[in-house]
Design an enzyme around this catalytic site. Sequence first.
Site, PDB file in Angstrom:
ATOM      1  N   CYS A 155       0.804  -1.226   0.000  1.00  0.00           N
ATOM      2  CA  CYS A 155       0.000   0.000   0.000  1.00  0.00           C
ATOM      3  C   CYS A 155       0.836   1.274   0.000  1.00  0.00           C
ATOM      4  CB  CYS A 155      -0.957  -0.013   1.189  1.00  0.00           C
ATOM      5  SG  CYS A 155      -2.008  -1.483   1.223  1.00  0.00           S
ATOM      6  N   THR A 259       2.055  -6.811   9.254  1.00  0.00           N
ATOM      7  CA  THR A 259       0.826  -6.075   8.947  1.00  0.00           C
ATOM      8  C   THR A 259       0.487  -4.988   9.952  1.00  0.00           C
ATOM      9  OG1 THR A 259      -0.572  -7.681  10.124  1.00  0.00           O
ATOM     10  CG2 THR A 259      -0.183  -8.061   7.763  1.00  0.00           C
ATOM     11  N   HIS A 292      -2.388   8.363   5.773  1.00  0.00           N
ATOM     12  CA  HIS A 292      -2.630   7.030   5.217  1.00  0.00           C
ATOM     13  C   HIS A 292      -3.906   6.430   5.797  1.00  0.00           C
ATOM     14  CE1 HIS A 292      -1.683   3.157   3.425  1.00  0.00           C
ATOM     15  NE2 HIS A 292      -1.859   2.580   4.604  1.00  0.00           N
ATOM     16  N   THR A 296      -8.423   1.307  10.248  1.00  0.00           N
ATOM     17  CA  THR A 296      -8.105   0.214  11.167  1.00  0.00           C
ATOM     18  C   THR A 296      -7.545   0.833  12.443  1.00  0.00           C
ATOM     19  OG1 THR A 296      -5.852  -0.084  10.306  1.00  0.00           O
ATOM     20  CG2 THR A 296      -7.605  -1.395   9.297  1.00  0.00           C
ATOM     21  N   GLU A 303      -0.450   6.130  13.378  1.00  0.00           N
ATOM     22  CA  GLU A 303      -0.174   7.299  12.554  1.00  0.00           C
ATOM     23  C   GLU A 303      -0.459   8.586  13.330  1.00  0.00           C
ATOM     24  OE1 GLU A 303      -0.841   9.001   8.038  1.00  0.00           O
ATOM     25  OE2 GLU A 303      -2.199   7.438   8.787  1.00  0.00           O
ATOM     26  N   LYS A 321      -9.523   8.323   2.396  1.00  0.00           N
ATOM     27  CA  LYS A 321     -10.122   6.983   2.378  1.00  0.00           C
ATOM     28  C   LYS A 321     -11.549   6.969   2.910  1.00  0.00           C
ATOM     29  CE  LYS A 321      -5.730   4.509   2.446  1.00  0.00           C
ATOM     30  NZ  LYS A 321      -4.788   5.647   2.547  1.00  0.00           N
ATOM     31  N   HIS A 326      -9.906   2.152   0.407  1.00  0.00           N
ATOM     32  CA  HIS A 326      -8.468   1.905   0.333  1.00  0.00           C
ATOM     33  C   HIS A 326      -8.121   1.275  -1.011  1.00  0.00           C
ATOM     34  CE1 HIS A 326      -4.441   1.229   1.272  1.00  0.00           C
ATOM     35  NE2 HIS A 326      -4.526   0.332   2.235  1.00  0.00           N
ATOM     36  N   PHE A 385       2.014  -3.341   3.931  1.00  0.00           N
ATOM     37  CA  PHE A 385       2.347  -4.622   4.552  1.00  0.00           C
ATOM     38  C   PHE A 385       3.831  -4.917   4.346  1.00  0.00           C
ATOM     39  CE2 PHE A 385      -2.132  -6.769   4.295  1.00  0.00           C
ATOM     40  CZ  PHE A 385      -2.584  -5.884   5.249  1.00  0.00           C
TER      41      PHE A 385
END
Length: 397
Positions: A155, A259, A292, A296, A303, A321, A326, A385
Amino acid sequence: MVGHRVVVTGLGCISPYGKGVNSLWKGLLSNQGVLKWNEQLQHVVGQVSDDVIGDIPASEKREKGRVVLWSEIAAAEAMKDAKAEGMDHMETMVNVGTGVVDLELIGDTAEMFRSGKGRKNSPFFVPRILNNMPAGYVAMKYGIRGGAECMSTACATGVHSIGSAFHRIRYGSVRRAIAGSTEAAVTPLGIHAFERMRALARGEDAMSSPFDEKRKGFVMSEGSAFLFLEREEDARKRGVKIYAEIKGFGISSDVTHITSPPRDGSGLRMAMERAMRDGEVEREKIEYVNAHATSTRNGDEAEAEAINQLLTHRPAVSSNKGHLGHLLAGAGSIETLATIMSMEKAILPHTLNLEKSDCAEIRHVKSGETIERQDACALVNSCGFGGTNGVLLIQKY
């Protein structure tokens, strides 16, 4: 700063809002998301309409697949916007990244072999599953001879593609570049794979809700975005419109988990610091961060921590997003494009579906918020990831 100044003179994209930059920009400034329930996939997703491809022969669709077709369309818009279509491209390069190969084609082909029908396999099977084919086709279309590279960093791909091309121009390897990323993973197998990771928001009422306490996971989307980059002196000599300047690029690795980022956001913070150092820009000049934030909890909170620790003057922050979902490998390039539009138009898109933040220490963008400072800078954050991070530093021109 050592090297050439690098500016953006062309933009092009395809998104679930439709074909073209204007469709994307209008959507991001609205309160209308583009994510919808898909009965076949049994998930809310962001999808690019088949109409964007237009009347293309079936044989060409079999040869190229969606990632290539979208790349060609988005690249064409960026090239036209930059008035670069008829130029001598001996010193131009391409850097187009993608993340997930054509899973459905691989699955269907494997099933053909298991059922004894392997002779019906397409001769374009191998080209269709190679990540560098979008770059190759764009280079062939415009006679671009300065190199065709492909980044694939999950990503973070879009930001890494643009950042790498930016450095190549700055330090004299090439004079100009067309760079970006593309992704078309909204398929039954793609959705199932991410569902098994428990990463996706579920249910017909699922939303992409970055930084919001009600978040339930990310919503998968797809699309493609490209920038045309060149030396500032060349752009000024050609007399073309300059949207913004790319000032810096920073990367880092989390080295904690494949992840999940470290809770303190230290990896991303390092990439942000490196981007500002690369661009020789003091942190107080950062007016905006295009986050970003994928909706989640671990990612959003890490972040937020990175931003709060580094940018104590509290710049405005938002995530595209909420509107788009995403785009995986396509996220960084389309969010860089959106940030460039934000700098050029002096208006910031808000985070759709953000009602009550559990990262309240962030100064979230309000709908209609503007940028007043003439030399304002912005950061575009991307994480992938494998613990990879990339950050671009954009300055208003």
